[in-house]
Motif scaffolding. Sequence first.
Motif, short mmCIF file in Angstrom:
data_model
loop_
_atom_site.label_atom_id
_atom_site.label_comp_id
_atom_site.label_asym_id
_atom_site.label_seq_id
_atom_site.Cartn_x
_atom_site.Cartn_y
_atom_site.Cartn_z
N SER A 146 -15.21 -7.48 -6.11
CA SER A 146 -15.72 -7.62 -7.49
C SER A 146 -17.21 -7.32 -7.54
O SER A 146 -17.70 -6.70 -8.50
N ALA A 147 -17.94 -7.74 -6.52
CA ALA A 147 -19.38 -7.54 -6.52
C ALA A 147 -19.75 -6.06 -6.43
O ALA A 147 -20.70 -5.61 -7.08
N LEU A 148 -19.01 -5.30 -5.63
CA LEU A 148 -19.36 -3.90 -5.41
C LEU A 148 -18.68 -2.94 -6.37
O LEU A 148 -19.14 -1.80 -6.55
N GLY A 149 -17.58 -3.36 -6.96
CA GLY A 149 -16.92 -2.48 -7.94
C GLY A 149 -16.35 -1.22 -7.30
O GLY A 149 -15.89 -1.23 -6.16
N ASP A 150 -16.43 -0.12 -8.04
CA ASP A 150 -15.80 1.13 -7.58
C ASP A 150 -16.77 2.08 -6.89
O ASP A 150 -16.36 3.15 -6.43
N ASP A 151 -18.04 1.73 -6.82
CA ASP A 151 -19.02 2.62 -6.20
C ASP A 151 -18.99 2.43 -4.69
O ASP A 151 -19.93 1.93 -4.06
N ARG A 152 -17.87 2.88 -4.09
CA ARG A 152 -17.64 2.68 -2.66
C ARG A 152 -16.85 3.85 -2.11
O ARG A 152 -16.22 4.60 -2.87
N PRO A 153 -16.81 4.02 -0.79
CA PRO A 153 -15.94 5.04 -0.20
C PRO A 153 -14.49 4.79 -0.56
O PRO A 153 -14.09 3.64 -0.83
N ALA A 154 -13.69 5.84 -0.58
CA ALA A 154 -12.28 5.71 -0.94
C ALA A 154 -11.52 4.91 0.11
O ALA A 154 -11.86 4.94 1.30
N LYS A 155 -10.50 4.20 -0.34
CA LYS A 155 -9.65 3.48 0.59
C LYS A 155 -8.80 4.47 1.38
O LYS A 155 -8.46 5.54 0.90
N ALA A 156 -8.47 4.09 2.60
CA ALA A 156 -7.58 4.92 3.41
C ALA A 156 -6.19 4.91 2.79
O ALA A 156 -5.75 3.91 2.22
N VAL A 157 -5.50 6.04 2.87
CA VAL A 157 -4.14 6.14 2.34
C VAL A 157 -3.21 5.41 3.30
O VAL A 157 -3.18 5.70 4.50
N VAL A 158 -2.45 4.45 2.77
CA VAL A 158 -1.55 3.66 3.61
C VAL A 158 -0.11 4.10 3.37
O VAL A 158 0.35 4.12 2.23
N THR A 159 0.58 4.46 4.43
CA THR A 159 1.99 4.83 4.33
C THR A 159 2.83 3.60 4.62
O THR A 159 2.75 3.03 5.71
N PRO A 160 3.66 3.16 3.65
CA PRO A 160 4.46 1.95 3.88
C PRO A 160 5.40 2.14 5.05
O PRO A 160 5.95 3.22 5.28
N SER A 161 5.58 1.08 5.83
CA SER A 161 6.51 1.14 6.95
C SER A 161 7.90 0.74 6.50
O SER A 161 8.08 0.00 5.53
N ALA A 162 8.91 1.24 7.20
CA ALA A 162 10.28 0.87 6.88
C ALA A 162 10.53 -0.55 7.33
O ALA A 162 10.14 -0.93 8.44
N PRO A 163 11.21 -1.39 6.51
CA PRO A 163 11.47 -2.77 6.91
C PRO A 163 12.27 -2.85 8.19
O PRO A 163 13.25 -2.15 8.37
N ALA A 164 11.78 -3.68 9.13
CA ALA A 164 12.48 -3.83 10.40
C ALA A 164 13.62 -4.85 10.28
O ALA A 164 14.49 -4.91 11.13
N SER A 165 13.62 -5.64 9.23
CA SER A 165 14.65 -6.65 9.03
C SER A 165 14.74 -6.93 7.55
O SER A 165 14.08 -6.29 6.73
N ALA A 166 15.55 -7.91 7.22
CA ALA A 166 15.71 -8.26 5.81
C ALA A 166 14.43 -8.86 5.25
O ALA A 166 14.17 -8.81 4.06
N SER A 167 13.62 -9.46 6.13
CA SER A 167 12.36 -10.05 5.67
C SER A 167 11.34 -8.95 5.42
O SER A 167 11.47 -7.83 5.89
N ALA A 168 10.30 -9.30 4.66
CA ALA A 168 9.27 -8.31 4.34
C ALA A 168 8.60 -7.82 5.61
O ALA A 168 8.27 -8.60 6.50
N ALA A 169 8.42 -6.50 5.71
CA ALA A 169 7.80 -5.92 6.90
C ALA A 169 6.31 -6.21 6.92
O ALA A 169 5.67 -6.27 5.87
N LEU A 170 5.79 -6.40 8.12
CA LEU A 170 4.35 -6.58 8.25
C LEU A 170 3.66 -5.24 8.02
O LEU A 170 4.20 -4.19 8.37
N PRO A 171 2.44 -5.24 7.45
CA PRO A 171 1.75 -3.98 7.23
C PRO A 171 1.39 -3.30 8.54
O PRO A 171 1.12 -3.96 9.54
N THR A 172 1.41 -1.97 8.54
CA THR A 172 1.11 -1.21 9.76
C THR A 172 0.02 -0.17 9.53
O THR A 172 -0.27 0.61 10.43
N GLY A 173 -0.57 -0.14 8.34
CA GLY A 173 -1.60 0.85 8.05
C GLY A 173 -2.89 0.57 8.80
O GLY A 173 -3.12 -0.53 9.30
N SER A 174 -3.76 1.58 8.87
CA SER A 174 -5.06 1.40 9.53
C SER A 174 -5.95 0.47 8.70
O SER A 174 -5.75 0.33 7.48
#
Length: 350
Positions: free
Chosen positions: A57-85
């Motif tokens: 909130s303090a810095l707003g949008d005047d920042r470098p772009a976020k890295a593009v995150v590719t969602p991982s395929a769920p390994a089980s019925a539970s929500a998959a843990l994030p795997t992006g950089s």
Amino acid sequence: MIGHDGKTDDDRRVGRRSRVLRAAGLTLAGALVVGVATAGWAYWHLNDNIRSVDINSALGDDRPAKAVVTPSAPASASAALPTGSLNILVLGSDSRSGKANQQLGGGDSSGARSDTAMVVHIDAGRTGATVVSIPRDTLVTRPSCPLSSGGSTPVAHNVMFNSAYSVGGPVCAVKTVESITGVRMDHYVEIDFSGFAKLVDALGGVTVTTDQDIDDDKSHLNLKKGTHHLDGKQALAMARTRHGIGDGSDLGRIGLQQKLVKALLGQIAANDLLTDPAKLYDVTDAVTDSLTTDTGLDSLSELIGLGQSLEGLSATGTKTVMMPVVTAPSDPNRVIAKEPAASRLWDSLR
């Protein structure tokens, strides 16, 4: 046999068994209530330890772009843990606030600075990482930073990197790092003197190997060349040592700090915390008690989720490097980024 009370021996035995079962049931129920209450208190206590700053909130949008995150395929019925950089700015603050910090560092709380600064880049897949140390003596252009009290700091040229934290706290530290690297910081984590020492003690100490004798009368660390098992106070002294090694600059200290990072990762891996709830609590309490994060990591559940996503990360999969620097033309006691090597390093982390 029927007694004076009109009950047979079998009736009396059934009655006794019922009373015993009721007593056992009440005892078990009480233990469960106490256990749940204790667990609830522990979670509340650990959660309440964490302090946070709303950097987004303090810095707003005047920042470098976020890295593009590719969602991982769920390994089980539970929500998959994030795997992006991820890119996380980790600061070691030399804040002197509080009795514990004063005993370990001395001085007054108004002089807090980012004594240690590392950009931790976690690779996609989260099995490898690169830890980039930024020398605090690096001369930079500090951008204008918003202040929580209103207004903003002026742009400042040719100033030490760690001045950003002094004048504008975590928000300015993040903005300055993003300005000089062009890399978006996904998270911010800060730990102070006492927190680092307590973490090392909670883990049972760390083992490090030094390549030379260390004799620093300022950090009060005296070690012969070789392998040593350090407690929290000694490990903190090593993280702060610079006068007893090399040319006495911040660059020598960074080498010791990077040894400690790897030693801590190895010690965490060696401690099977999930099978030792008491040690897990001690470690978590030590970390959270002296922790400041961005609002994306300001709860125990969010920190646990991050930790679980990094289970495949090890000391051997972690590289430690320093931002390439050269002596500043304007001051032999300061450094500046070495180009184009520094830019190539930051490009590799986007």
